[in-house]
Every structure is written in C-alpha cells, then in structure tokens.
Design an enzyme around this catalytic site. Structure first.
Site, PDB file in Angstrom:
ATOM      1  CD  GLU A   1      76.453  18.617  31.172  1.00  0.00           C
ATOM      2  OE1 GLU A   1      77.125  19.553  31.643  1.00  0.00           O
ATOM      3  OE2 GLU A   1      76.615  18.180  30.012  1.00  0.00           O
TER       4      GLU A   1
ATOM      5  CB  SER B   1      78.422  20.950  34.435  1.00  0.00           C
ATOM      6  OG  SER B   1      77.798  19.910  35.156  1.00  0.00           O
TER       7      SER B   1
ATOM      8  CE  LYS C   1      74.235  19.695  28.194  1.00  0.00           C
ATOM      9  NZ  LYS C   1      74.978  20.829  28.835  1.00  0.00           N
ATOM     10  N   GLY C   2      79.446  18.191  26.980  1.00  0.00           N
ATOM     11  CA  GLY C   2      80.423  17.237  27.501  1.00  0.00           C
ATOM     12  C   GLY C   2      81.828  17.774  27.551  1.00  0.00           C
TER      13      GLY C   2
ATOM     14  CE  LYS D   1      81.082  28.073  24.383  1.00  0.00           C
ATOM     15  NZ  LYS D   1      80.616  27.687  25.713  1.00  0.00           N
TER      16      LYS D   1
ATOM     17  CB  ALA E   1      75.264  23.963  24.716  1.00  0.00           C
TER      18      ALA E   1
END
Length: 295
Positions: free
Chosen positions: A122, A43, A113-114, A140, A102
């Site tokens: 994921e 995603s 992640k999230g 990142k 990420a």
C-alpha cells in the site's frame, strides 16, 4: 437474542452504506476515465465499493489498475478491469491516483494502515501516485491516531521477530504481539512478502500541531509524535515497513519539485451514519468540516 441480532445487522448495514457513499463521492471527484491511464487500488472492504464506482463510471477499458495485494487484484479482475503489476511501471512513471482505505485517520490526515496486512505494498503504491485518496467510514475518523484503533502494524522479517519485539518495547510499545493467522495452529500470519506482522500498541500519537503547541513527542514516557515514531520504528533492523502513513502528501511532494507521491492522502472521505459524506483535506482537516449530502 433476536433483538441483539437485529441491532447488529442494522449497524452492519449502516457501516456498509457509509462505505459505499464515501466511495462514490471519492471516485466522482478524483477518477477521470477520459484522462487517467494508471490507477492504484488499495486493500480492504471499503475498496470493493471504490472498484464498483469506477466500473459504474465506464470508459475504463484503456486504464490499468495497480493492486496493493492479492485481495485488491481479485476485486479488479472480478469487476472486469485490467490489473497491472507494480513492478511493470516504467521508470519515472507515476499513477494518476490511488484509492485506499485506512484503519484510523487523525486531524492532520496521518493514517494507520495494515489491518489487512498489506501495508508495505500500500505504501509502495501511494508513494508512486500523484495523489492518494482515502475512503473510509465514520468509525475511522479520530482526532489522534491510536484513539480507537489499538495498535500500529509493523511488517518484519521472520528471523528478526524477537529482536524487533524487544526494540518496540524499548520505544514504549505496550505488549507488542506477532499477529496470528486465521487458524492459530498454523502459526503467524504471512504477508504477500512472506513476512510477519507485529501489532504494536502505543499511547495515542501526537500531531505536529500538538508539538508546535509545546507537547513533547520524542518518546519520553512512551509519548510520540506520529512522524517521529514512524522514523524510529523504520530504523529497527529487520523492519520492512511501518503502518503509519505520514509526512507529505502527493501535492506537497510535487510542489517541492520531486517526481514522486506522498504517504498521506490529499483528501479523505468518510461515510457518516446519517448517509452524508464528510470530506477532509490537508487545508480543512478538522472534525467540524461540513458533510456533503448523500448521493
């Protein structure tokens, strides 16, 4: 004002260009249309470029693509590729590769992640893949998790919201909050599982190398090593999963003789501001890695 708007537009263009270059390189090195049968698609905004790069390579008519959420499924369908639900995998079947982004990646390729609220699915897909390949931009890339990214996403059962918040505070989280939806009056954001997300800030997380060098990552004074904190949060009653991707990668799991994938990427590709792509692997996961030239 016009000058600031121009700068913002140029910065956005640089970031999007970096994402695209990283996606092209990752797909070029890890996607084989001739032999791959099932591919995971994560995603986030970077994954759009991954899907485009896969489509450009062609020969994917026989391949099925497993999404990690609603957004990634839409990207798969829009590209004319064939989606496959995760729960349609046959017993013991592994994905050939999973591409995902990420929110932050450290020196040892641990990931947060999230940010897009898809962390549970994921992680399901990553741990069912022979290899997880991370694709991101230069923002990142950090030596330690929680350097720039502010918090750890934790997916929880709504009924456990208050007790989980209290438990996270006891572990040292600094003002954890339940993530709101896009419209505040609509209440907390709901994941694809109809769960809530708690964003839990902690002090920057230590790596295994930090602990080996003598630093304490057992939670004293709120200082944690990545895996130690991930395991403690997962033990909290009401937690579905935590947005720390740590431990072994897919190659390491296979080397142990286990038929499964790993949470950590086997490689991470970062598009840089100058158009180059920095590739980091488990064996070369330092900031000094030499970037590859732009495509």
């Amino acid at each position: 004002m016009a000058g600031k708007q121009k700068q913002a537009a140029e910065a956005l263009s640089t970031i999007e260009g970096a994402k695209k270059q990283a996606a092209i390189r990752a797909v070029e090195e890890h996607f084989d249309p001739a032999s791959h049968k099932i591919v995971g698609i994560g995603s986030g905004t970077t994954i759009i470029y991954v899907v485009e790069a896969i489509k450009e390579r062609g020969g994917s008519e026989h391949i099925r693509f497993v999404p990690t959420g609603f957004q990634s499924r839409q990207a798969i369908v829009k590209a004319g590729l064939t989606p496959m639900p995760f729960d349609s995998l046959a017993e013991g079947q592994l994905l050939d590769v999973c591409f995902d982004g990420a929110d932050e990646v450290d020196d040892e390729l641990n990931c947060i992640k999230g940010g897009g609220a898809c962390l549970f699915q994921e992680k399901l897909v990553a741990t069912k893949s022979k290899k997880f390949v991370c694709v991101a931009d230069y923002r990142k890339l950090q030596p330690r998790l929680l350097t720039n990214w502010p918090s750890i996403p934790v997916e929880i059962a709504p009924i456990a919201m208050t007790s989980v918040l209290h438990a996270l505070k006891r572990l040292g989280s600094i003002d954890p909050i339940v993530r709101e939806g896009h419209i505040a009056k609509a209440g907390p954001l709901k994941t694809d599982q109809d769960f809530f997300i708690i964003d839990a800030p902690f002090k920057p997380l230590l790596t295994e190398a930090d602990v080996a060098a003598g630093k304490q990552g057992n939670g004293k004074d709120g200082i944690w090593e990545v895996s130690a904190l991930a395991h403690r949060i997962k033990l909290i009653q009401g937690v579905l999963d935590v947005g720390l991707f740590e431990g072994a990668n897919g190659f390491e799991v296979a080397a142990r003789g286990e038929h499964a994938g790993g949470q950590k990427p086997v490689a991470a590709y970062f598009g840089m501001e100058n158009g180059e792509v920095l590739k980091r692997t488990a064996k070369s996961s330092k900031l000094g890695d030499k970037p590859a030239p732009p495509q």
